[in-house]
Design an enzyme around this catalytic site. Structure first.
Site, PDB file in Angstrom:
ATOM      1  N   CYS A  12       0.943  -1.112  -0.043  1.00 50.71           N
ATOM      2  CA  CYS A  12       0.044  -0.008   0.038  1.00 50.71           C
ATOM      3  C   CYS A  12       0.872   1.178  -0.112  1.00 50.71           C
ATOM      4  O   CYS A  12       2.137   1.270  -0.444  1.00 50.71           O
ATOM      5  CB  CYS A  12      -0.955  -0.095   0.989  1.00 50.71           C
ATOM      6  SG  CYS A  12      -0.339   0.024   2.692  1.00 50.71           S
ATOM      7  N   ASN A  48       2.439   1.484   4.437  1.00 53.36           N
ATOM      8  CA  ASN A  48       2.631   0.358   5.150  1.00 53.36           C
ATOM      9  C   ASN A  48       2.222   0.317   6.565  1.00 53.36           C
ATOM     10  O   ASN A  48       2.908  -0.292   7.368  1.00 53.36           O
ATOM     11  CB  ASN A  48       3.978  -0.140   4.942  1.00 53.36           C
ATOM     12  CG  ASN A  48       4.533  -1.809   5.233  1.00 53.36           C
ATOM     13  OD1 ASN A  48       5.328  -2.077   5.747  1.00 53.36           O
ATOM     14  ND2 ASN A  48       3.319  -2.514   5.117  1.00 53.36           N
ATOM     15  N   CYS A  88      -1.273   0.695   7.227  1.00 50.59           N
ATOM     16  CA  CYS A  88      -2.887   0.504   7.320  1.00 50.59           C
ATOM     17  C   CYS A  88      -3.345  -0.813   6.557  1.00 50.59           C
ATOM     18  O   CYS A  88      -3.443  -1.968   7.414  1.00 50.59           O
ATOM     19  CB  CYS A  88      -3.778   1.591   7.000  1.00 50.59           C
ATOM     20  SG  CYS A  88      -3.569   2.943   8.096  1.00 50.59           S
ATOM     21  N   ARG A  89      -3.338  -0.754   5.283  1.00 47.85           N
ATOM     22  CA  ARG A  89      -4.111  -1.663   4.475  1.00 47.85           C
ATOM     23  C   ARG A  89      -2.977  -2.922   4.533  1.00 47.85           C
ATOM     24  O   ARG A  89      -3.573  -4.098   4.495  1.00 47.85           O
ATOM     25  CB  ARG A  89      -3.968  -1.039   3.084  1.00 47.85           C
ATOM     26  CG  ARG A  89      -5.618  -0.202   3.419  1.00 47.85           C
ATOM     27  CD  ARG A  89      -5.598   0.732   2.031  1.00 47.85           C
ATOM     28  NE  ARG A  89      -4.524   1.381   1.486  1.00 47.85           N
ATOM     29  CZ  ARG A  89      -4.338   2.121   0.828  1.00 47.85           C
ATOM     30  NH1 ARG A  89      -5.043   2.207  -0.380  1.00 47.85           N
ATOM     31  NH2 ARG A  89      -3.174   2.916   0.602  1.00 47.85           N
ATOM     32  N   SER A  90      -1.863  -2.672   3.692  1.00 44.36           N
ATOM     33  CA  SER A  90      -0.944  -3.938   3.705  1.00 44.36           C
ATOM     34  C   SER A  90      -0.526  -4.711   4.730  1.00 44.36           C
ATOM     35  O   SER A  90      -0.511  -5.928   4.745  1.00 44.36           O
ATOM     36  CB  SER A  90       0.188  -3.561   2.733  1.00 44.36           C
ATOM     37  OG  SER A  90       1.123  -2.513   3.336  1.00 44.36           O
ATOM     38  N   ASP A 100      -8.231   3.566   1.205  1.00 43.88           N
ATOM     39  CA  ASP A 100      -7.355   4.042   2.311  1.00 43.88           C
ATOM     40  C   ASP A 100      -8.004   4.569   3.475  1.00 43.88           C
ATOM     41  O   ASP A 100      -8.865   5.602   3.508  1.00 43.88           O
ATOM     42  CB  ASP A 100      -6.289   5.146   1.895  1.00 43.88           C
ATOM     43  CG  ASP A 100      -5.212   5.440   2.640  1.00 43.88           C
ATOM     44  OD1 ASP A 100      -5.428   5.113   3.760  1.00 43.88           O
ATOM     45  OD2 ASP A 100      -4.296   5.940   2.162  1.00 43.88           O
TER      46      ASP A 100
HETATM   47  P1  4NP Z   1      -1.706   2.875   4.221  1.00 44.40           P
HETATM   48  O1  4NP Z   1      -2.463   4.277   4.556  1.00 44.40           O
HETATM   49  O2  4NP Z   1      -1.040   3.076   2.694  1.00 44.40           O
HETATM   50  O3  4NP Z   1      -2.961   1.951   3.960  1.00 44.40           O
HETATM   51  O4  4NP Z   1      -0.650   2.475   5.019  1.00 44.40           O
HETATM   52  C1  4NP Z   1      -1.808   5.334   4.750  1.00 44.40           C
HETATM   53  C2  4NP Z   1      -0.983   5.546   5.889  1.00 44.40           C
HETATM   54  C3  4NP Z   1      -0.253   6.782   6.046  1.00 44.40           C
HETATM   55  C4  4NP Z   1      -0.223   7.654   5.196  1.00 44.40           C
HETATM   56  C5  4NP Z   1      -1.105   7.644   3.996  1.00 44.40           C
HETATM   57  C6  4NP Z   1      -1.835   6.360   3.859  1.00 44.40           C
HETATM   58  N1  4NP Z   1       0.418   9.058   5.204  1.00 44.40           N
HETATM   59  O5  4NP Z   1       0.033   9.662   4.363  1.00 44.40           O
HETATM   60  O6  4NP Z   1       1.159   9.188   6.238  1.00 44.40           O
END
Ligand code: 4NP
Length: 155
Positions: A8, A11, A13-15, A124
């Site tokens: 994702c 790294n 939340c989703r992955s 997300d």
């Molecule tokens: P992920 O979510 O891609 O599912 O881990 C996010 C985590 C952090 C951020 C964006 C999306 N960020 O902008 O810090």
């Protein structure tokens, strides 16, 4: 043994959720698969998953607390057999690092593995509400349950 990588953006939340759920299902079904996750961005390298992701997963019986974020590296395209990305932006970013068609063919949207041809994204939840984390958990858990069937060994 197949080596698979979930990707994702951050790294956190989703992955890692997909990684943790697949590790949980690997234990439950004795799956024949190696699992990892990474983010296309380097914002959260070395961090545990987002607290909201950890808490929500824990409430659903999945422990993510030992996972740590790392950034996707082009070497991952050599190391892994399949790379499952969460959204179209991740897809573009990972494909941009592929050196040939063989590597490009390893990369696909995760939800296409279980809902072929639909090009669905895992949304997300980072900037959203608690309910968003629960919705993403249910979506990813259901997808992983279906996805895991291909790694079950028959006895
Ligand atoms: P992920 O979510 O891609 O599912 O881990 C996010 C985590 C952090 C951020 C964006 C999306 N960020 O902008 O810090």
């Amino acid at each position: 043994m197949q080596k698979i990588l979930f990707v994702c953006l951050g790294n956190i939340c989703r992955s890692p959720l997909a990684e943790g759920i697949m590790l949980h299902l690997k234990n439950k079904y004795n799956l024949n698969v190696e699992i990892d996750s990474a983010g296309t961005a380097g914002y959260h390298i070395g961090e545990a998953p987002d607290k909201r992701t950890i808490t929500n997963a824990k409430n659903n019986g999945v422990d993510l607390s030992s996972l740590r974020a790392r950034q996707f590296d082009k070497k991952d395209l050599d190391i892994f057999d399949k790379i499952y990305v969460m959204d179209h932006s991740n897809l573009r970013n990972v494909l941009a690092l592929a050196k040939d068609q063989k590597q490009k063919d390893k990369v696909s949207l995760f939800l296409n593995a279980v809902y072929p041809g639909k090009d669905l994204e895992v949304p997300d939840p980072y900037y959203g509400t608690e309910q968003g984390f629960e919705d993403v958990f249910q979506l990813v858990y259901k997808a992983c349950e279906i996805f895991s069937s291909q790694f079950k060994t028959t006895v």
